[in-house]
Design an enzyme around this catalytic site. Sequence first.
Site, short mmCIF file in Angstrom:
data_model
loop_
_atom_site.label_atom_id
_atom_site.label_comp_id
_atom_site.label_asym_id
_atom_site.label_seq_id
_atom_site.Cartn_x
_atom_site.Cartn_y
_atom_site.Cartn_z
N THR A 1 -4.30 -0.71 -7.06
CA THR A 1 -5.09 0.47 -7.39
C THR A 1 -4.29 1.75 -7.46
O THR A 1 -3.20 1.87 -6.89
CB THR A 1 -6.20 0.66 -6.31
OG1 THR A 1 -7.12 1.65 -6.74
CG2 THR A 1 -5.65 1.07 -4.96
N SER B 1 -7.60 0.89 3.57
CA SER B 1 -8.13 0.39 2.30
C SER B 1 -9.31 -0.54 2.54
O SER B 1 -9.49 -1.05 3.65
CB SER B 1 -7.02 -0.37 1.57
OG SER B 1 -7.53 -1.01 0.42
N SER B 2 -10.10 -0.77 1.48
CA SER B 2 -11.16 -1.78 1.54
C SER B 2 -10.79 -3.01 0.70
O SER B 2 -11.59 -3.96 0.61
CB SER B 2 -12.47 -1.22 0.99
OG SER B 2 -12.86 -0.09 1.71
N THR C 1 -10.20 0.28 -9.50
CA THR C 1 -9.11 -0.51 -8.91
C THR C 1 -9.08 -1.74 -9.78
O THR C 1 -9.89 -1.86 -10.70
CB THR C 1 -9.45 -0.84 -7.44
OG1 THR C 1 -9.46 0.36 -6.70
CG2 THR C 1 -8.49 -1.80 -6.78
N GLY D 1 -13.87 -1.66 -6.58
CA GLY D 1 -15.21 -1.16 -6.24
C GLY D 1 -15.26 -0.28 -5.02
O GLY D 1 -16.33 -0.09 -4.44
N GLY D 2 -14.09 0.25 -4.57
CA GLY D 2 -14.10 1.15 -3.42
C GLY D 2 -14.76 0.50 -2.22
O GLY D 2 -14.44 -0.65 -1.87
N ARG E 1 0.84 -1.19 0.00
CA ARG E 1 0.00 0.00 0.00
C ARG E 1 0.88 1.25 0.00
O ARG E 1 1.94 1.27 0.65
CB ARG E 1 -0.84 -0.04 1.27
CG ARG E 1 -1.81 1.11 1.47
CD ARG E 1 -2.95 1.05 0.55
NE ARG E 1 -4.08 1.83 1.00
CZ ARG E 1 -5.13 2.09 0.22
NH1 ARG E 1 -5.18 1.66 -1.03
NH2 ARG E 1 -6.15 2.78 0.69
N ASP F 1 -7.98 8.25 0.61
CA ASP F 1 -8.44 7.14 1.45
C ASP F 1 -8.17 7.38 2.93
O ASP F 1 -8.66 6.63 3.78
CB ASP F 1 -7.79 5.82 1.01
CG ASP F 1 -8.60 5.12 -0.07
OD1 ASP F 1 -9.73 5.55 -0.34
OD2 ASP F 1 -8.10 4.14 -0.65
O1 DON Z 1 -8.02 1.00 -1.24
C1 DON Z 1 -9.22 1.26 -1.39
O2 DON Z 1 -10.09 0.79 -0.71
C2 DON Z 1 -9.62 2.15 -2.55
N1 DON Z 1 -8.54 3.02 -2.90
C3 DON Z 1 -10.03 1.26 -3.67
C4 DON Z 1 -10.47 2.02 -4.86
C5 DON Z 1 -11.26 1.20 -5.78
O3 DON Z 1 -11.60 0.08 -5.54
C6 DON Z 1 -11.67 1.82 -6.99
N2 DON Z 1 -12.34 0.87 -7.83
N3 DON Z 1 -13.10 0.49 -8.46
#
Ligand code: DON
Length: 572
Positions: free
Chosen positions: A401, A454-455, A383, A475-476, A107, A425
């Site tokens: 990501t 992060s998720s 991501t 997918g955040g 990360r 984030d």
């Molecule tokens: O680390 C995380 O949780 C976010 N930066 C992820 C971003 C993400 O999944 C965007 N995607 N579709």
Amino acid sequence: MQKTTKHQTSVSFLIYFLAIILMSGCVSGQLGKNNSGEYKNGMVVSAHPKASEVGIEILKKGGNAVDAAVAVQFALAVVYPNAGNIGGGGFMVYRSSKGEINALDFREKGPSSASRDMYLDSTGNPIVAKSLYGQLASGVPGSVDGMVEAHKKYGKLSWKEVIQPAIDLAQNGFQITKQQASELNNMHRNFMKFNPEGTAFINLERPWKENDLLVQNELATTLKLIQEKGRAGFYEGAVADSIVLEMQKGKGLITKEDLKNYHSVWRKPITGTYRGYKIITMPPTSSGGVALVQLLQSVEPYPLKKWGHNSDSTVQLIVEAERRVYADRATHLGDPDFYAVPVNELLNPDYNKNRMSTFNWSAATPSSSVLAGNVNGKEHEETTHFSIVDREGNAVSITTTLNGSYGSFVVVKGAGFLMNNEMDDFSVKPGAPNMYGLVGGEANSIAPNKRMLSSMTPSIVEKDNKLFMVVGTPGGSTIITSVFQTIINVIDFEMPMQSAVAAKKFHHQWLPDEVYAEKDALDSLTTEKLKAKGYKIVLRGGIGRVDAILKTKWGTYQGGADPRGDDKAIGY
Ligand code: DON
């Protein structure tokens, strides 16, 4: 006793032969555009067909799953610049064929001069664009160091060999897909704004079209330096100079020291059980693994299979579990090197059972009674996840990501790659939502050299001590629930891998107090029943873009490549 005739023997050989052909991929095409059937030797599922091809070629050459993963990570940085990256970060969960498990945290980190209130104005309110766009939005990238570490520990082929396919793709170009052409066109203004001197992603002559060749010469030069010098090819020398120069154009904070000091970390994976299966997943700095196991523990006492997929009882139970787990995420999760994350408490089955005891079948629990807060969320996400299994059965699950699609939109001049906007984030202010509507507090506040929460939830599932599934998604904030729903789709609802991935999904994240559902995820009767109990249902576009592999009871690998994108499962 009956004698086996020569004729009978050749008939059984024919049947056996047909079965092998069927198992090894002749069912290709029957399961949708992104899926390619079942294979015996290995499989790669990623967001771009070219990256999946790169991975499978490495496996065929005798590389193992980690060799293929490194090659795919670099290939995605070329062919899927929305999220594939060298200017971002990610997580890897690994399981060897012998059952060794490990997790790598690559990360991004806050630069050494980052400070708690750096994205607030003089009145203490967040300046949203500052953590999202331009040089100031970037954390110190971790992907290159992560790949070097993963390869050093587990790789079999040479470093040179695993990087070469990405160099070829950058130098010779590749044909963009229809979806990519439209995304590059939609982002044209942003690219122009943050890269006034031009980048390979800007086409000044005409809009991009499907099958146009995208050549990235500057990126090829950077990749060659990484190929020659390993981590020093990125964190020192010409590339590091270019990053620092780029930072200076927009008040970015990353220094040469920050780059030199960046190191990824091996961590002990989170493990848990669900209906006799073992879940191996990512520990903090991701919240994903903890939350995934909490969700599974929360629903395990209930008969989901009897209730059925996306039935009103199933949806209500999952929404209530998600509400509680995301409230925990906002308070308790952050970088474990800076904050004492109460992992053991959160993963105690009695704790999660107790949390669920406050829920009442007759009405939705208001999020405000689970924990105070009131914010608005919005969606915008990119991501990427890939899943790989090799001939020996070693498995790699990587989610990586830049954060938003194309990250900060800053392409490092002279080095040809996009920088992340991962600083968003962090919790820029207690209770203020990030781009995914997620809120946080002290645990995830900004500090020098700290990793932002992060998720991302790269995961591996075992059954009877053997590999069962490799799974993950972008997918955040919806990542955790998409991985969770894909796992229960297979375990509870007995779906094959491709159907489990394609199945419509829904999501709740505590705040805002809304259930997001993909169109057709819930039928009208279910929707009415839930509304009557006080659930606010909001329809939205695709949730997740899962890329997964399932090992069948016959020992073959089934791919699940998400039809929401250009994703591709290739096996051999
Ligand atoms: O680390 C995380 O949780 C976010 N930066 C992820 C971003 C993400 O999944 C965007 N995607 N579709």
